[in-house]
Design a protein around this motif. Structure first.
Motif, PDB file in Angstrom:
ATOM      1  N   VAL A 218      -5.642   8.510   1.542  1.00  0.00           N
ATOM      2  CA  VAL A 218      -6.141   7.469   0.789  1.00  0.00           C
ATOM      3  C   VAL A 218      -5.139   6.581   0.349  1.00  0.00           C
ATOM      4  CG1 VAL A 218      -7.235   6.912  -1.355  1.00  0.00           C
ATOM      5  CG2 VAL A 218      -8.041   8.762  -0.148  1.00  0.00           C
ATOM      6  N   GLU A 219      -5.107   5.276   0.424  1.00  0.00           N
ATOM      7  CA  GLU A 219      -4.063   4.626   0.085  1.00  0.00           C
ATOM      8  C   GLU A 219      -4.365   3.687  -1.302  1.00  0.00           C
ATOM      9  OE1 GLU A 219      -1.411   3.682   4.263  1.00  0.00           O
ATOM     10  OE2 GLU A 219      -3.259   2.462   3.871  1.00  0.00           O
ATOM     11  N   VAL A 220      -3.528   3.159  -2.056  1.00  0.00           N
ATOM     12  CA  VAL A 220      -3.876   2.337  -3.151  1.00  0.00           C
ATOM     13  C   VAL A 220      -2.691   1.297  -3.198  1.00  0.00           C
ATOM     14  CG1 VAL A 220      -5.000   4.342  -4.334  1.00  0.00           C
ATOM     15  CG2 VAL A 220      -2.393   4.091  -4.771  1.00  0.00           C
ATOM     16  N   ALA A 221      -3.092   0.274  -3.713  1.00  0.00           N
ATOM     17  CA  ALA A 221      -2.173  -0.888  -3.788  1.00  0.00           C
ATOM     18  C   ALA A 221      -1.827  -1.302  -5.448  1.00  0.00           C
ATOM     19  CB  ALA A 221      -2.565  -1.940  -3.146  1.00  0.00           C
ATOM     20  N   ASP A 222      -0.762  -1.405  -5.605  1.00  0.00           N
ATOM     21  CA  ASP A 222      -0.110  -1.510  -6.932  1.00  0.00           C
ATOM     22  C   ASP A 222      -0.035  -3.065  -7.191  1.00  0.00           C
ATOM     23  OD1 ASP A 222      -0.114   1.076  -7.793  1.00  0.00           O
ATOM     24  OD2 ASP A 222       1.980   1.168  -6.801  1.00  0.00           O
ATOM     25  N   GLY A 223      -0.123  -3.578  -8.269  1.00  0.00           N
ATOM     26  CA  GLY A 223       0.053  -4.893  -8.689  1.00  0.00           C
ATOM     27  C   GLY A 223      -0.961  -6.195  -8.561  1.00  0.00           C
ATOM     28  N   VAL A 224      -2.153  -5.568  -8.359  1.00  0.00           N
ATOM     29  CA  VAL A 224      -3.139  -6.540  -8.422  1.00  0.00           C
ATOM     30  C   VAL A 224      -3.934  -6.486  -9.667  1.00  0.00           C
ATOM     31  CG1 VAL A 224      -5.291  -7.057  -7.204  1.00  0.00           C
ATOM     32  CG2 VAL A 224      -3.681  -5.728  -5.733  1.00  0.00           C
TER      33      VAL A 224
ATOM     34  N   PRO B 286     -12.694  -1.853   4.922  1.00  0.00           N
ATOM     35  CA  PRO B 286     -13.218  -2.221   3.639  1.00  0.00           C
ATOM     36  C   PRO B 286     -12.028  -1.531   2.566  1.00  0.00           C
ATOM     37  CG  PRO B 286     -14.488  -0.439   4.498  1.00  0.00           C
ATOM     38  CD  PRO B 286     -13.823  -0.962   5.749  1.00  0.00           C
ATOM     39  N   VAL B 287     -12.131  -2.441   1.442  1.00  0.00           N
ATOM     40  CA  VAL B 287     -11.285  -1.893   0.297  1.00  0.00           C
ATOM     41  C   VAL B 287     -12.185  -1.615  -0.782  1.00  0.00           C
ATOM     42  CG1 VAL B 287      -9.263  -2.555  -1.064  1.00  0.00           C
ATOM     43  CG2 VAL B 287      -9.188  -3.207   1.478  1.00  0.00           C
ATOM     44  N   LEU B 288     -12.213  -0.377  -1.603  1.00  0.00           N
ATOM     45  CA  LEU B 288     -12.664  -0.362  -2.943  1.00  0.00           C
ATOM     46  C   LEU B 288     -11.910  -1.026  -3.972  1.00  0.00           C
ATOM     47  CD1 LEU B 288     -14.003   3.327  -2.794  1.00  0.00           C
ATOM     48  CD2 LEU B 288     -15.159   1.260  -2.087  1.00  0.00           C
ATOM     49  N   MET B 289     -12.383  -1.758  -4.701  1.00  0.00           N
ATOM     50  CA  MET B 289     -11.812  -2.411  -5.891  1.00  0.00           C
ATOM     51  C   MET B 289     -12.375  -1.600  -6.950  1.00  0.00           C
ATOM     52  SD  MET B 289     -10.034  -4.708  -4.164  1.00  0.00           S
ATOM     53  CE  MET B 289      -9.481  -6.145  -4.713  1.00  0.00           C
ATOM     54  N   ILE B 290     -11.400  -0.651  -7.627  1.00  0.00           N
ATOM     55  CA  ILE B 290     -11.632  -0.014  -8.894  1.00  0.00           C
ATOM     56  C   ILE B 290     -11.328  -0.548 -10.029  1.00  0.00           C
ATOM     57  CG2 ILE B 290     -11.912   2.266  -9.677  1.00  0.00           C
ATOM     58  CD1 ILE B 290     -11.635   3.194  -6.995  1.00  0.00           C
TER      59      ILE B 290
ATOM     60  N   VAL C  11      -7.694  -4.739 -11.450  1.00  0.00           N
ATOM     61  CA  VAL C  11      -8.281  -3.670 -10.414  1.00  0.00           C
ATOM     62  C   VAL C  11      -7.263  -2.886  -9.759  1.00  0.00           C
ATOM     63  CG1 VAL C  11     -10.351  -5.069  -9.793  1.00  0.00           C
ATOM     64  CG2 VAL C  11      -8.045  -5.217  -8.339  1.00  0.00           C
ATOM     65  N   VAL C  12      -7.775  -1.758  -9.271  1.00  0.00           N
ATOM     66  CA  VAL C  12      -6.968  -0.918  -8.221  1.00  0.00           C
ATOM     67  C   VAL C  12      -7.641  -0.868  -6.916  1.00  0.00           C
ATOM     68  CG1 VAL C  12      -6.026   1.413  -7.838  1.00  0.00           C
ATOM     69  CG2 VAL C  12      -6.155   0.492 -10.463  1.00  0.00           C
ATOM     70  N   PRO C  13      -6.850  -1.292  -5.865  1.00  0.00           N
ATOM     71  CA  PRO C  13      -7.402  -1.561  -4.249  1.00  0.00           C
ATOM     72  C   PRO C  13      -7.330  -0.165  -4.079  1.00  0.00           C
ATOM     73  CG  PRO C  13      -5.859  -3.503  -4.679  1.00  0.00           C
ATOM     74  CD  PRO C  13      -5.707  -2.542  -6.203  1.00  0.00           C
ATOM     75  N   VAL C  14      -8.315   0.362  -3.267  1.00  0.00           N
ATOM     76  CA  VAL C  14      -8.157   1.662  -2.603  1.00  0.00           C
ATOM     77  C   VAL C  14      -8.784   1.691  -1.172  1.00  0.00           C
ATOM     78  CG1 VAL C  14      -9.000   4.083  -2.747  1.00  0.00           C
ATOM     79  CG2 VAL C  14      -8.543   2.992  -5.072  1.00  0.00           C
ATOM     80  N   ARG C  15      -8.057   2.248  -0.315  1.00  0.00           N
ATOM     81  CA  ARG C  15      -8.700   2.136   1.200  1.00  0.00           C
ATOM     82  C   ARG C  15      -8.415   3.289   2.028  1.00  0.00           C
ATOM     83  NH1 ARG C  15      -4.379  -1.858   4.216  1.00  0.00           N
ATOM     84  NH2 ARG C  15      -2.497  -0.387   4.197  1.00  0.00           N
ATOM     85  N   ASP C  16      -8.978   3.476   3.014  1.00  0.00           N
ATOM     86  CA  ASP C  16      -8.898   4.744   4.013  1.00  0.00           C
ATOM     87  C   ASP C  16      -7.737   4.242   4.822  1.00  0.00           C
ATOM     88  OD1 ASP C  16      -8.864   6.399   6.081  1.00  0.00           O
ATOM     89  OD2 ASP C  16     -11.214   6.853   5.935  1.00  0.00           O
ATOM     90  N   SER C  17      -6.554   5.080   5.104  1.00  0.00           N
ATOM     91  CA  SER C  17      -5.523   4.676   6.030  1.00  0.00           C
ATOM     92  C   SER C  17      -5.941   4.321   7.359  1.00  0.00           C
ATOM     93  CB  SER C  17      -4.280   5.678   5.750  1.00  0.00           C
ATOM     94  OG  SER C  17      -4.698   6.995   6.002  1.00  0.00           O
ATOM     95  N   LYS C  18      -7.087   5.217   7.775  1.00  0.00           N
ATOM     96  CA  LYS C  18      -7.623   5.075   9.311  1.00  0.00           C
ATOM     97  C   LYS C  18      -8.026   3.803   9.523  1.00  0.00           C
ATOM     98  CE  LYS C  18      -9.929   8.760   9.031  1.00  0.00           C
ATOM     99  NZ  LYS C  18     -10.097   9.053   7.762  1.00  0.00           N
TER     100      LYS C  18
ATOM    101  N   TRP D 251       0.700  -1.143  -0.093  1.00  0.00           N
ATOM    102  CA  TRP D 251       0.071   0.063   0.107  1.00  0.00           C
ATOM    103  C   TRP D 251       0.880   1.148   0.075  1.00  0.00           C
ATOM    104  CZ3 TRP D 251      -5.232  -0.361  -0.701  1.00  0.00           C
ATOM    105  CH2 TRP D 251      -5.782  -1.679  -0.479  1.00  0.00           C
ATOM    106  N   ARG D 252       0.508   2.399  -0.513  1.00  0.00           N
ATOM    107  CA  ARG D 252       1.178   3.553  -0.743  1.00  0.00           C
ATOM    108  C   ARG D 252       0.085   4.612  -0.789  1.00  0.00           C
ATOM    109  NH1 ARG D 252       0.434   5.648  -5.749  1.00  0.00           N
ATOM    110  NH2 ARG D 252      -0.246   4.453  -7.630  1.00  0.00           N
ATOM    111  N   LYS D 253       0.599   5.810  -0.267  1.00  0.00           N
ATOM    112  CA  LYS D 253      -0.242   6.833  -0.071  1.00  0.00           C
ATOM    113  C   LYS D 253      -0.383   7.649  -1.073  1.00  0.00           C
ATOM    114  CE  LYS D 253      -0.358  10.880   3.028  1.00  0.00           C
ATOM    115  NZ  LYS D 253       0.412  11.951   4.259  1.00  0.00           N
TER     116      LYS D 253
END
Length: 70
Positions: A26-32, A47-51, A35-42, A11-13
């Protein structure tokens, strides 16, 4: 609904999040694939949004355009 394994996600900010040291970003994860996984760092365990990549690209383009206007 397809499940994605995010146990090894890096995850990266988001560069559009606040630059201070707060955890309010907001954090996103690369390499999935697909999809682009997005989450709230708090809520790192929450939950993770899969966009989809097309929707994500459109979203980022819109944010960039909006932020570049005077």
């Amino acid at each position: 609904m397809r499940k994605h394994d995010l146990s090894n996600a890096h995850w990266r900010k988001s560069s559009y999040s606040s630059g201070d040291s707060s955890n309010e970003c907001v954090e996103v994860a690369d390499g999935v694939p697909g999809v682009v996984p997005v989450r709230d760092s708090k809520l790192a365990a929450g939950p993770v949004l899969m966009i989809g990549p097309v929707a994500w690209t459109h979203f980022i383009d819109t944010v960039r355009t909006t932020n570049s206007q005077p």
